[in-house]
Write a protein that holds these residues in place. Structure first.
Motif, PDB file in Angstrom:
ATOM      1  N   UNK A   1       0.911  -1.302   0.064  1.00 26.46           N
ATOM      2  CA  UNK A   1      -0.109   0.071  -0.114  1.00 26.46           C
ATOM      3  C   UNK A   1       0.746   1.158  -0.119  1.00 26.46           C
ATOM      4  N   UNK A   2       0.142   2.568  -0.280  1.00 27.75           N
ATOM      5  CA  UNK A   2       0.965   3.658  -0.218  1.00 27.75           C
ATOM      6  C   UNK A   2       1.780   3.990   0.964  1.00 27.75           C
TER       7      UNK A   2
ATOM      8  N   UNK B   1      -1.859   1.593  -9.200  1.00 26.75           N
ATOM      9  CA  UNK B   1      -3.068   1.823  -8.161  1.00 26.75           C
ATOM     10  C   UNK B   1      -3.256   0.844  -7.222  1.00 26.75           C
ATOM     11  N   UNK B   2      -2.670  -0.310  -7.489  1.00 26.94           N
ATOM     12  CA  UNK B   2      -2.806  -1.360  -6.327  1.00 26.94           C
ATOM     13  C   UNK B   2      -1.509  -1.734  -5.706  1.00 26.94           C
ATOM     14  N   UNK B   3      -0.442  -1.248  -6.412  1.00 29.36           N
ATOM     15  CA  UNK B   3       1.001  -1.506  -5.877  1.00 29.36           C
ATOM     16  C   UNK B   3       1.505  -2.911  -5.681  1.00 29.36           C
TER      17      UNK B   3
ATOM     18  N   UNK C   1       6.215   4.558  -6.724  1.00 31.10           N
ATOM     19  CA  UNK C   1       5.205   5.169  -7.632  1.00 31.10           C
ATOM     20  C   UNK C   1       4.145   3.902  -7.959  1.00 31.10           C
ATOM     21  N   UNK C   2       4.397   2.791  -7.913  1.00 34.70           N
ATOM     22  CA  UNK C   2       3.408   1.692  -8.412  1.00 34.70           C
ATOM     23  C   UNK C   2       2.504   1.609  -7.420  1.00 34.70           C
TER      24      UNK C   2
ATOM     25  N   UNK D   1       6.491   3.998   4.658  1.00 37.08           N
ATOM     26  CA  UNK D   1       6.940   3.734   5.871  1.00 37.08           C
ATOM     27  C   UNK D   1       8.424   2.850   5.792  1.00 37.08           C
ATOM     28  N   UNK D   2       8.263   1.986   4.636  1.00 37.64           N
ATOM     29  CA  UNK D   2       9.258   1.182   4.129  1.00 37.64           C
ATOM     30  C   UNK D   2      10.707   2.196   3.489  1.00 37.64           C
TER      31      UNK D   2
END
Length: 323
Positions: A139-140, A182-184, A154-155, A145-146
């Protein structure tokens, strides 16, 4: 080796920032041109090996075909294909060879059609989609955080690209988009890199069309080597050249951090100078080492076969990870 222009460029930018030195417009344009060609080359190598790891062999041969064209361009510039040492503090080692810009122009005219070929093989391929969609989701919030950067960030639908957010080398003079997903997942990381190759090709085309003339080195004899013809004719120039080559040059006391958008993410160089000709402290912030840290989150609860797809989508270089 896929990051050599990025490494040389960023170290040079860090030193120039510490010195308060700026390369001439032509040198900056050439740096952008070669860096974007290197981005394409890196993504092509990633595409071929990533697809091969998952079981698709044909894309590797397609991708190496265009990558070889780029390596031939590098060879024309500096005589080396994989380990170029061309950028210099204050500019470039030498100007572009005759006919190089036309070769680049020809490459940019044909490259997008080749990307279409790669996408024909993979993008709507049912097996490829089943192996990549919904796999390795980040997720974004998790990506931030990582400390993810580059295509992996960007993915996950985080619009952050240092070429736009903190322009360097004149990137603000070129028009290009920053692709996001959008989905990562693995599929989005694939799509982002495919779109990035098209955008890098567009930047390269603009650079060639707008290429300025003029000097390739800053007029600062304290850090810039004298011209070769002067060295061959003048004892003063020869002594100056020998002194720079043997002793280097001192940098003013201070510290600086300079980062660029390398093909794999943010590549940062941190320098502390104590006023001598050698850094008192020197630290590299590598994208692969940081991006790999999120692997455990992306593969949790997945099959072993999914780990192969996920780690390939991160696009790491193990020699950079082994720190």
């Amino acid at each position: 080796m896929r990051r050599r222009y990025a490494w040389y460029r960023n170290y040079v930018l860090a030193v120039e920032k510490l010195l308060g030195l700026e390369a001439p417009p032509r040198a900056q344009a050439v740096r952008v041109l070669l860096s974007e060609l290197q981005r394409i080359s890196s993504h092509l190598f990633w595409l071929g090996t990533h697809a091969h790891d998952i079981g698709a062999m044909t894309p590797l041969f397609y991708a190496m075909r265009e990558r070889d064209e780029i390596l031939f361009l590098f060879e024309r510039v500096c005589g080396s294909r994989l380990t170029p040492s061309y950028f210099r503090v204050g500019g470039l080692a030498q100007d572009l060879p005759e006919g190089f810009e036309e070769k680049c122009r020809e490459f940019t005219r044909t490259f997008n059609a080749h990307v279409d070929e790669y996408e024909t093989l993979l993008t709507r391929n049912k097996i490829w989609m089943k192996r990549t969609q919904g796999v390795g989701i980040l997720s974004a919030e998790e990506a931030v955080n990582w400390g993810q950067t580059g295509p992996n960030l960007r993915a996950s639908n985080v619009n952050w690209d240092l070429r736009k957010a903190m322009p360097y080398c004149g990137y603000e003079n070129y028009e290009f988009l920053v692709p996001t997903g959008k989905n990562g997942d693995v599929y989005d990381r694939y799509l982002v890199r495919m779109m990035e190759m098209r955008q890098s090709n567009e930047i390269a085309r603009q650079v060639v069309e707008k290429m300025p003339g003029g000097a390739i080195l800053a007029d600062d004899p304290k850090v810039v080597y004298p011209p070769k013809d002067k060295v061959q004719e003048s004892i003063e120039a020869l002594i100056h050249h020998f002194h720079l080559a043997s002793a280097g040059f001192p940098a003013p006391p201070g510290e600086v951090y300079a980062s660029i958008e390398s093909p794999k993410g943010e590549l940062g160089f941190y320098l502390i100078s104590d006023g001598t000709n050698k850094p008192w402290r020197f630290r590299v912030r590598p994208p692969s080492f940081v991006n790999l840290s999120a692997l455990s989150t992306m593969v949790e609860g997945r099959l072993i076969s999914d780990v192969v797809a996920v780690i390939g989508s991160i696009d790491i270089v193990l020699t950079e990870v082994d720190r």
